[in-house]
Structures are given as structure tokens and as C-alpha cells.
Design an enzyme around this catalytic site. Sequence first.
Site, mmCIF file in Angstrom:
data_model
loop_
_atom_site.group_PDB
_atom_site.id
_atom_site.type_symbol
_atom_site.label_atom_id
_atom_site.label_comp_id
_atom_site.label_asym_id
_atom_site.label_seq_id
_atom_site.Cartn_x
_atom_site.Cartn_y
_atom_site.Cartn_z
ATOM 1 C CD GLU A 172 -1.717 -2.405 1.532
ATOM 2 O OE1 GLU A 172 -2.584 -3.305 1.505
ATOM 3 O OE2 GLU A 172 -0.538 -2.619 1.905
ATOM 4 C CG HIS A 228 -10.326 -7.260 7.256
ATOM 5 N ND1 HIS A 228 -9.591 -7.958 8.171
ATOM 6 C CD2 HIS A 228 -9.660 -7.351 6.069
ATOM 7 C CE1 HIS A 228 -8.522 -8.456 7.577
ATOM 8 N NE2 HIS A 228 -8.528 -8.102 6.310
#
Length: 355
Positions: free
Chosen positions: A82, A151
Amino acid sequence: MSQTTTGTDAAHKFLPVEPDPGSRRLNTAKALQEAIGSQMEQDDSVFVMGEDVAAYGGIFSSTTGLLEKFGPRRVIDTPISESAFIGLGIGAAVEGMRPIVELMFVDFFGVCMDQIYNHMAKIHYESGGNVRVPMVLMTAVGGGYSDGAQHSQALWGTFAHLPGMKVVVPSNPYDAKGLMTAAIRSDDPVVYMFHKGVMGLAWMAKNQRSIGAVPEQDYVVPIGKAKVVREGSDASIVTLSLSVHHSLDVAEKLAGEGISVEVLDLRSLVPLDREAVIATAAKTGRVIVVDEDYQSFGLSGEIAATITEHDPALLKHFSRVCVPDVPIPYARELEYAVLPTAARIEAAVRTAVTA
């Protein structure tokens, strides 16, 4: 930064007029795809990158069909790094392109926050206004699917707290398309946060409002302008994202008992439409903030401060329905105990109207 807080009559007067939704119906995922695809057709500098955005089409279908239409040079699958691909997007934006970079889950921000906040958000300021970063950081948020503590967070309050980035959070297909169009065209970095529960995907829990009327033509939903999605007179719910849906369900149920609930969809956190918040508080005098982010140091406290700093006498009642300060549990029963469910919202409204 060129971002400004909206809300004054003068500012609102110059905002784009939103078109009538019409009768053409899309789910939120398709509305997102349509907005991105349209801007890519019109501007060769717009491209998409991220994990699984190409062949897979995004794990929440945010980019489905774009690879087939625009090819692998403009819809780019990245390695699982990322920090690297967000940094690449920042560099491209600085050089004049308009990247849309997908961070698969907002929870992953920790591994790339240096790129996001020390670079994407600050370059315009640190360059004395000479360098812009016209970049969209798109990411999935929210719980309700037993995805666990890493998440399932919302975290929009975290990004809104850090200056230099616009933060938009659509709740429905119409706003999703219009806000994405506005985000891509913006010369400022925009964090675009979509809740999994509003995407309208068949393999997720169905939500009747995740499919709605969406014009075929391009249009802009102004970043920084809230919307009253249901008028009411007894109490106001100030909310955003999936909680708009839950709040509307509660408002419809309580209407049958003669309780009139107004629902304000913030749509954007930065800029925050403070005048819309004050207006609904002045109208009903009873405000409930419903927020899937953590309760402490976040949006709900900011709404309270906005009202009381303007005029504390406006409020007869104020309460919050938020996620308590605990990680989101994996077990379904525990997860739903902390999320701002319709049952918790209804209980808060009933308390408010008896105050």
C-alpha cells in the site's frame, strides 16, 4: 488547500444544481463504476490502481468492467504494498495526472499513513500552494459482516481530523456517482469512503436502499453539502453512510406512532456542512448523532460542539449512537452489539422525544 467550509447562503448559491434522479436504477457499485468510467473517457489523465482493481474488478465491485474498457495501462493491479502504490499515485498526481487509488480496506491505512498524511495531504501546503495533488483515495469501510477487528472499522473521523484532505462518504447510488465525479474533478486530495453495506452486492446482506435512481448523464453532488433525506419535527438524526439507511427505517416505523423524525445525511465530513447541522437542531431541538465510527474524539463530539458553540439554547436533548471504544468483534452477536443498529437508534429516538 482550496477546500472551504460550505454552509453560508452565499456559498450555497454557487453550488451546482443536482439533477432529478429520474427512474433509471443502479446499485451503488454500478454507480461508482459509471462515474469513474465516464471521467476516464473524458480525461486521459484519469486512471485507477490498487489491489485487485483490474481483472477482479475490485473486491466490492468498485471497478468492475473498467479493465475491459480501458486496458491494463489505465486500470492497474498492484502488488500488496500500500505504501508503494499510494506513493506512486501521489507522484502521478503531482505530475498532473488524476489517479484513483483504492486502499482495499480503510483498516490498512496504518501501513501507508506516512504517504497519505505526510505527503498526499501536506504537499499543497508545504509547496506554498504551488503544487496540487488531484488524487482520489478510495476505500471500503464498515462492519456487519464478521470481518473482524482489522477489516470492519469506519475511521472517517480519523481522516477528517487531519487537515489537508476532503473526506466524502456516500450513502446511496445517486450520491455515490455524483460525489465520485466531484472527487475526480477536484484539485485537492479526496478520501472517498464507501460502506460495504451500501454497495448493493448480491453476495452481501441486501439493503433496499442500496439500489436507487441514478441519472445517466454526468452530474456533481457538491462536496461539503449535507442533505435532509427525510423531513421531521420531533427529533433530528444526524448521520452518514449505512446509518442513513437504518435511520430512515426507524423514522418510517416511528411515523406510524406519530413521532416525526428528521434525517440529515452529512454526505461529506470535510468540508462539514455545519449550517445544515445547526438548522436541523434549531428545527427540532432534539439531536441524535448516529455514527459507525468510534464514539470518543470523533464526529459525534464535533456535531455537539458545532451546535453548542453556535447557540447552546437550541438543544433540549442530545445523544449519541456510536461504536463504543472497543475493537469491532468478530462474533456476529458481539459485533451487532456494538454497531449502531436500528434497535439502538430507535431506543435513542424514543428517549429523545420524551426528554
